[in-house]
Design an enzyme around this catalytic site. Structure first.
Site, mmCIF file in Angstrom:
data_model
loop_
_atom_site.group_PDB
_atom_site.id
_atom_site.type_symbol
_atom_site.label_atom_id
_atom_site.label_comp_id
_atom_site.label_asym_id
_atom_site.label_seq_id
_atom_site.Cartn_x
_atom_site.Cartn_y
_atom_site.Cartn_z
ATOM 1 N N ASP A 7 0.852 -1.188 0.000
ATOM 2 C CA ASP A 7 0.000 0.000 0.000
ATOM 3 C C ASP A 7 0.888 1.238 0.000
ATOM 4 O OD1 ASP A 7 -2.717 1.257 0.314
ATOM 5 O OD2 ASP A 7 -1.772 2.070 2.104
ATOM 6 N N SER A 8 0.306 2.367 -0.346
ATOM 7 C CA SER A 8 1.046 3.627 -0.339
ATOM 8 C C SER A 8 1.398 4.079 1.074
ATOM 9 C CB SER A 8 0.220 4.714 -1.027
ATOM 10 O OG SER A 8 -0.990 4.940 -0.325
ATOM 11 N N CYS A 17 -4.114 -0.931 -2.578
ATOM 12 C CA CYS A 17 -4.086 0.507 -2.866
ATOM 13 C C CYS A 17 -4.742 0.693 -4.223
ATOM 14 C CB CYS A 17 -2.641 1.004 -2.892
ATOM 15 S SG CYS A 17 -2.446 2.719 -3.467
ATOM 16 N N GLU A 52 -3.320 9.435 7.389
ATOM 17 C CA GLU A 52 -1.882 9.248 7.593
ATOM 18 C C GLU A 52 -1.364 10.063 8.777
ATOM 19 O OE1 GLU A 52 0.550 7.383 6.027
ATOM 20 O OE2 GLU A 52 -0.947 6.331 4.809
ATOM 21 N N CYS A 89 -10.466 3.936 -2.013
ATOM 22 C CA CYS A 89 -9.111 4.101 -1.477
ATOM 23 C C CYS A 89 -9.115 3.392 -0.140
ATOM 24 C CB CYS A 89 -8.766 5.580 -1.304
ATOM 25 S SG CYS A 89 -7.203 5.872 -0.430
ATOM 26 N N HIS A 104 -7.588 3.907 2.464
ATOM 27 C CA HIS A 104 -7.568 4.794 3.629
ATOM 28 C C HIS A 104 -8.998 5.172 4.063
ATOM 29 C CE1 HIS A 104 -3.393 5.383 2.335
ATOM 30 N NE2 HIS A 104 -3.145 5.959 3.493
#
Length: 269
Positions: free
Chosen positions: A10-11, A73, A152, A184, A186
C-alpha cells in the site's frame, strides 16, 4: 496447502484496513505488509511513477518468497496491476475489480459514486470496471485529496475532520446516489464521517474488504491456502517511513499488540 506468506502493499497505512479484514476472514494465513509511507500519498503522483514505486515494493516482497501479492491501494492497482500480473510468477490481486462487482450488485438506482484519489479518478478505471458489469449504470467519480492526509496524520477524528469530509463530498449530494464505493483503502477509517455526510440511505462499499473475499476464493481454487493446523500465522510489517508511528497506528487499528514493524529503504526516497 502452503505456509508461505501473502504479500500486501500500500502507499501507506490505508491498506491496514484490508489487512484487518484479511485477519478476520482468513485467520490462518501469514502476511507480510509493506507501506510506502515515505512517498505517500500516491494519488497526486503520475501513474508511471506510481507504477515504478509499486514494482519496487513487489520486488522487495518477492525476495521474502510470498505466494500471492495483494495490491491494497486503488491508485497502485490502477497504475500497475496488469504490469505486475504479467511480470510476476505468482497471483496478483488488486482492489478495483472486487469493489466494482460489489457496487454493481448493490445499486438499485443504478447510480454509483466513486470516492478516490486524484490518480484513481483520472485513470477512469472504476467506471470502466463497473460498466463491464452493467453498462447502464451511471457513475459519478470524485477525487478526495484531503482524505489520505487525515488518515496518515492520525487526525481523522473530531469536528475539523468532520467538516473536511462534509465539504469534500458536497458535489455528490445532488446526484441521487444509492451506492458509493470507498475507492481508497484509507477511506474506511473515515467511514462514519462519510456515511453521515452522504446520508444513511447510501450504501457504502469497501473495495478492500471485498477484495479479501476474492483472495480467500483464489487461495482455495489454487490450493495454496494455509493449513489450519499449521500453527500460528506470521505477521510482519515493513514501512519506508518511521517505524514507531506506523507501529502505533497498526496496533491501534488492528487491535493487536507487539507487532513486528521494520523500517526499510526503497529506491530514492
Amino acid at each position: 496447502m502452503t505456509k508461505q506468506a501473502i504479500g500486501m502493499i500500500d502507499s501507506g497505512v490505508g491498506g491496514l484496513t484490508v489487512m484487518k479484514e484479511a485477519m478476520k476472514l482468513i485467520p490462518n494465513e501469514s502476511f507480510y505488509y509493506l507501506g510506502d509511507t515515505a512517498r505517500c500519498p500516491y494519488g497526486p503522483r503520475p501513474l508511471e511513477e506510481v507504477k515504478e514505486f509499486t514494482w519496487q515494493m513487489a520486488e522487495f516482497l518477492m525476495e521474502k518468497n510470498i505466494k500471492m501479492l495483494v495490491i491494497a491501494c486503488n491508485t497502485a492497482t490502477a497504475a500497475a496491476l496488469e504490469f505486475l500480473q504479467e511480470n510476476l510468477p505468482i497471483p496478483v490481486v488488486g482492489v478495483i475489480q472486487s469493489g466494482s462487482q460489489a457496487a454493481a450488485g448493490t445499486t438499485q438506482a443504478k447510480r454509483i459514486g466513486i470516492l478516490g484519489t486524484e490518480g484513481t479518478v483520472k485513470s477512469d478505471v472504476y467506471p470502466r470496471s463497473i460498466h463491464k458489469e452493467d453498462e447502464t449504470i451511471e457513475v459519478f467519480s470524485l477525487a478526495c485529496p484531503p482524505f489520505v492526509p487525515l488518515v496518515e496524520n492520525n487526525t481523522y477524528d473530531g469536528e475539523e475532520a468532520k467538516k473536511v469530509v462534509a465539504d469534500t463530498l458536497l458535489p455528490l449530494k445532488d446526484k441521487q446516489l444509492d451506492t458509493v464505493v470507498l475507492g481508497c483503502t484509507h477511506y474506511p477509517i473515515l467511514r462514519p464521517l462519510i456515511q453521515e455526510a452522504l446520508g444513511r440511505n447510501v450504501q457504502l462499499v469497501d473495495a478492500g474488504a471485498e477484495t479479501v473475499k476474492t483472495v480467500k476464493q483464489l487461495l482455495g481454487e489454487l490450493n495454496i491456502a494455509a493449513n489450519p493446523l499449521g500453527g500460528k500465522p506470521e505477521w510482519k510489517f515493513f514501512t519506508t517511513g518511521a517505524a514507531q508511528p506506523f507501529k502505533e497506528l497498526a496496533e491501534q487499528w488492528l487491535e493487536e499488540q507487539d507487532l513486528n514493524v521494520q523500517h526499510i529503504e526503497l529506491g530514492e526516497e
